[in-house]
Design an enzyme around this catalytic site. Structure first.
Site, PDB file in Angstrom:
ATOM      1  N   GLY A  44       1.490 -13.099   9.654  1.00 46.83           N
ATOM      2  CA  GLY A  44       2.769 -12.755   9.024  1.00 46.83           C
ATOM      3  C   GLY A  44       2.622 -11.689   7.968  1.00 46.83           C
TER       4      GLY A  44
ATOM      5  N   SER B 185       9.820  -6.807  -0.777  1.00 51.10           N
ATOM      6  CA  SER B 185      11.235  -7.165  -0.522  1.00 51.10           C
ATOM      7  C   SER B 185      11.683  -6.649   0.855  1.00 51.10           C
ATOM      8  CB  SER B 185      12.150  -6.667  -1.647  1.00 51.10           C
ATOM      9  OG  SER B 185      11.846  -5.374  -2.095  1.00 51.10           O
TER      10      SER B 185
ATOM     11  N   GLY C  98       0.795  -1.232   0.000  1.00 53.88           N
ATOM     12  CA  GLY C  98       0.000   0.000   0.000  1.00 53.88           C
ATOM     13  C   GLY C  98       0.824   1.277   0.000  1.00 53.88           C
TER      14      GLY C  98
ATOM     15  N   GLY D  28       2.542   2.372  -2.444  1.00 54.92           N
ATOM     16  CA  GLY D  28       2.493   2.997  -3.775  1.00 54.92           C
ATOM     17  C   GLY D  28       3.508   2.448  -4.762  1.00 54.92           C
ATOM     18  N   LYS D  29       4.047   1.258  -4.483  1.00 58.97           N
ATOM     19  CA  LYS D  29       5.074   0.669  -5.366  1.00 58.97           C
ATOM     20  C   LYS D  29       4.557   0.453  -6.791  1.00 58.97           C
ATOM     21  CE  LYS D  29       5.606  -3.036  -2.823  1.00 58.97           C
ATOM     22  NZ  LYS D  29       4.544  -2.759  -1.835  1.00 58.97           N
ATOM     23  N   SER D  30       3.407  -0.212  -6.903  1.00 63.52           N
ATOM     24  CA  SER D  30       2.885  -0.536  -8.250  1.00 63.52           C
ATOM     25  C   SER D  30       2.502   0.742  -8.989  1.00 63.52           C
ATOM     26  CB  SER D  30       1.645  -1.436  -8.147  1.00 63.52           C
ATOM     27  OG  SER D  30       1.946  -2.562  -7.384  1.00 63.52           O
TER      28      SER D  30
ATOM     29  N   ARG E  99       9.879 -15.657   0.797  1.00 67.75           N
ATOM     30  CA  ARG E  99      10.108 -14.278   0.335  1.00 67.75           C
ATOM     31  C   ARG E  99      11.519 -14.171  -0.242  1.00 67.75           C
ATOM     32  NH1 ARG E  99       6.193 -10.276   2.955  1.00 67.75           N
ATOM     33  NH2 ARG E  99       5.206 -11.351   4.693  1.00 67.75           N
TER      34      ARG E  99
HETATM   35  N1  LIG Z   1       1.589 -11.872   4.557  1.00 65.71           N
HETATM   36  C1  LIG Z   1       1.714 -10.944   3.600  1.00 65.71           C
HETATM   37  N2  LIG Z   1       2.617  -9.951   3.732  1.00 65.71           N
HETATM   38  C2  LIG Z   1       2.738  -9.033   2.759  1.00 65.71           C
HETATM   39  N3  LIG Z   1       1.987  -9.011   1.617  1.00 65.71           N
HETATM   40  C3  LIG Z   1       1.073  -9.990   1.447  1.00 65.71           C
HETATM   41  C4  LIG Z   1       0.892 -10.985   2.435  1.00 65.71           C
HETATM   42  N4  LIG Z   1      -0.091 -11.819   2.003  1.00 65.71           N
HETATM   43  C5  LIG Z   1      -0.501 -11.369   0.806  1.00 65.71           C
HETATM   44  N5  LIG Z   1       0.197 -10.271   0.462  1.00 65.71           N
HETATM   45  C6  LIG Z   1       0.049  -9.602  -0.844  1.00 65.71           C
HETATM   46  O1  LIG Z   1       1.219  -9.945  -1.567  1.00 65.71           O
HETATM   47  C7  LIG Z   1       1.842  -8.786  -2.111  1.00 65.71           C
HETATM   48  C8  LIG Z   1       3.345  -8.770  -1.814  1.00 65.71           C
HETATM   49  O2  LIG Z   1       4.029  -9.633  -2.641  1.00 65.71           O
HETATM   50  P1  LIG Z   1       5.594  -9.481  -2.813  1.00 65.71           P
HETATM   51  O3  LIG Z   1       5.999 -10.553  -3.749  1.00 65.71           O
HETATM   52  O4  LIG Z   1       5.905  -8.076  -3.209  1.00 65.71           O
HETATM   53  O5  LIG Z   1       6.134  -9.757  -1.346  1.00 65.71           O
HETATM   54  S1  LIG Z   1       7.617 -10.061  -0.859  1.00 65.71           S
HETATM   55  O6  LIG Z   1       8.508  -9.136  -1.579  1.00 65.71           O
HETATM   56  O7  LIG Z   1       7.940 -11.444  -1.160  1.00 65.71           O
HETATM   57  O8  LIG Z   1       7.620  -9.819   0.588  1.00 65.71           O
HETATM   58  C9  LIG Z   1       1.219  -7.593  -1.435  1.00 65.71           C
HETATM   59  O9  LIG Z   1       1.002  -6.681  -2.499  1.00 65.71           O
HETATM   60  P2  LIG Z   1       1.387  -5.123  -2.435  1.00 65.71           P
HETATM   61  O10 LIG Z   1       0.248  -4.518  -1.691  1.00 65.71           O
HETATM   62  O11 LIG Z   1       1.398  -4.732  -3.878  1.00 65.71           O
HETATM   63  O12 LIG Z   1       2.707  -4.931  -1.778  1.00 65.71           O
HETATM   64  C10 LIG Z   1      -0.079  -8.102  -0.822  1.00 65.71           C
HETATM   65  O13 LIG Z   1      -1.153  -7.786  -1.671  1.00 65.71           O
HETATM   66  N1  LIG Z   2       1.236   9.073  -4.744  1.00 70.42           N
HETATM   67  C1  LIG Z   2       0.058   8.646  -4.302  1.00 70.42           C
HETATM   68  N2  LIG Z   2      -0.812   9.502  -3.738  1.00 70.42           N
HETATM   69  C2  LIG Z   2      -1.997   9.043  -3.287  1.00 70.42           C
HETATM   70  N3  LIG Z   2      -2.419   7.762  -3.345  1.00 70.42           N
HETATM   71  C3  LIG Z   2      -1.578   6.883  -3.898  1.00 70.42           C
HETATM   72  C4  LIG Z   2      -0.296   7.261  -4.387  1.00 70.42           C
HETATM   73  N4  LIG Z   2       0.322   6.178  -4.863  1.00 70.42           N
HETATM   74  C5  LIG Z   2      -0.530   5.140  -4.676  1.00 70.42           C
HETATM   75  N5  LIG Z   2      -1.675   5.574  -4.102  1.00 70.42           N
HETATM   76  C6  LIG Z   2      -2.818   4.735  -3.755  1.00 70.42           C
HETATM   77  O1  LIG Z   2      -2.428   3.873  -2.718  1.00 70.42           O
HETATM   78  C7  LIG Z   2      -2.978   2.583  -2.894  1.00 70.42           C
HETATM   79  C8  LIG Z   2      -1.842   1.547  -2.922  1.00 70.42           C
HETATM   80  O2  LIG Z   2      -1.024   1.781  -4.047  1.00 70.42           O
HETATM   81  P1  LIG Z   2      -0.229   0.611  -4.749  1.00 70.42           P
HETATM   82  O3  LIG Z   2       0.529   1.210  -5.867  1.00 70.42           O
HETATM   83  O4  LIG Z   2      -1.143  -0.522  -5.071  1.00 70.42           O
HETATM   84  O5  LIG Z   2       0.772   0.180  -3.568  1.00 70.42           O
HETATM   85  P2  LIG Z   2       1.657  -1.116  -3.397  1.00 70.42           P
HETATM   86  O6  LIG Z   2       1.971  -1.636  -4.776  1.00 70.42           O
HETATM   87  O7  LIG Z   2       2.861  -0.657  -2.662  1.00 70.42           O
HETATM   88  O8  LIG Z   2       0.815  -2.069  -2.603  1.00 70.42           O
HETATM   89  C9  LIG Z   2      -3.773   2.616  -4.201  1.00 70.42           C
HETATM   90  O9  LIG Z   2      -5.140   2.808  -3.885  1.00 70.42           O
HETATM   91  C10 LIG Z   2      -3.206   3.827  -4.915  1.00 70.42           C
HETATM   92  O10 LIG Z   2      -4.155   4.433  -5.747  1.00 70.42           O
END
Ligand SMILES: Nc1ncnc2c1ncn2[C@@H]1O[C@H](COP(=O)(O)OS(=O)(=O)O)[C@@H](OP(=O)(O)O)[C@H]1O
Ligand SMILES: Nc1ncnc2c1ncn2[C@@H]1O[C@H](COP(=O)(O)OP(=O)(O)O)[C@@H](O)[C@H]1O
Length: 207
Positions: free
Chosen positions: A160, A111, A40, A42-44, A84
């Site tokens: 976790g 990561s 969350g 904002g990586k993606s 991981r």
């Molecule tokens: N236990 C737990 N901890 C963290 N995240 C979780 C977990 N379970 C599911 N998810 C979902 O998996 C996304 C993270 O995957 P990654 O491959 O980036 O994780 S890692 O780098 O291996 O830690 C992560 O997506 P992002 O929100 O885009 O970061 C989550 O949606």
């Molecule tokens: N720069 C920003 N300002 C406000 N909201 C953002 C910003 N970047 C991402 N968000 C919002 O935050 C939420 C998580 O972003 P996402 O890119 O999916 O994060 P991650 O890949 O790290 O989980 C999404 O709802 C996205 O629209």
């Protein structure tokens, strides 16, 4: 029993068209932009925004997103530390191949472990691994909770979960840090601009 790391009697085969030829063709230099941070943070969003900006400048990039790769290449992996680590190792190796092909590879994964990120860095030529830290406070990420996972983690329905009951080790010397200013997160195109300016400055956008 796993046979990972057990290959023997294997040889490296050099191909005649090398990285410099590909970089010349593409008029850019291959590298890896590695985006790390909490779920969350904002990586993606940043990864896609960088990809769009580079595309508009005629530069070829490819996004390796943790969530997406877990649908295929890494679908056999979970979230315990060793899974991981293997997840990051595989993505690091794939990113290295993309960089070798002359692309600007944008990897966006939580990561959480420094050691795993550093291992990916060591796969690439010095300066070609650009670590970007999405330094967003947990409260911001949790408030966004785009996928509802923080709520489930707080309720104990996911165990976790990074930042809740699993560690996140922030980088000690990343190349770029993205953070809030006066409590406001920069817009995605502004964050992407920061990264693309860095790439420009370091000469990655030219052959
Ligand atoms: N236990 C737990 N901890 C963290 N995240 C979780 C977990 N379970 C599911 N998810 C979902 O998996 C996304 C993270 O995957 P990654 O491959 O980036 O994780 S890692 O780098 O291996 O830690 C992560 O997506 P992002 O929100 O885009 O970061 C989550 O949606
Ligand atoms: N720069 C920003 N300002 C406000 N909201 C953002 C910003 N970047 C991402 N968000 C919002 O935050 C939420 C998580 O972003 P996402 O890119 O999916 O994060 P991650 O890949 O790290 O989980 C999404 O709802 C996205 O629209």
């Amino acid at each position: 029993m796993s046979s990972l790391g057990n290959s023997t009697n294997i040889f490296w085969h050099e191909c005649p068209v090398g990285k410099p030829d590909k970089q010349k063709l593409l008029q850019q230099k291959g590298c890896v932009v590695w985006i790390t941070g909490l779920s969350g943070s904002g990586k993606s969003t940043l990864a896609c925004s960088i990809g769009r900006e580079l595309h508009s400048r005629g530069k070829l990039s490819y996004v390796l997103d943790g969530d997406n790769l877990r649908h295929g290449l890494n679908k056999d992996l979970g979230f315990k530390a060793e899974d991981r680590a293997e997840n990051i190792r595989r993505v690091g190796e794939v990113a290295k191949l993309f960089a070798d092909a002359g692309l600007i590879c944008i990897a966006s994964l939580i990561s959480p472990y420094r050691r795993d990120r550093d291992a990916c860095r060591s796969l690439l030529p010095v300066a070609s691994f650009i670590e970007v830290f999405m330094n967003m406070p947990l409260e911001v990420c949790e408030k966004r909770d785009a996928k509802g996972l923080y709520k489930l983690a707080r309720e104990g329905k996911i165990k976790g979960f990074t930042g809740i009951d699993d560690p996140y080790e922030p980088p000690l010397n990343c190349e770029i840090e993205i953070q809030q200013h006066h409590g406001i997160c920069p817009a995605p195109n502004v964050m992407a601009g920061q990264v693309v300016s860095y790439l420009e400055e370091k000469g990655f956008l030219h052959a």
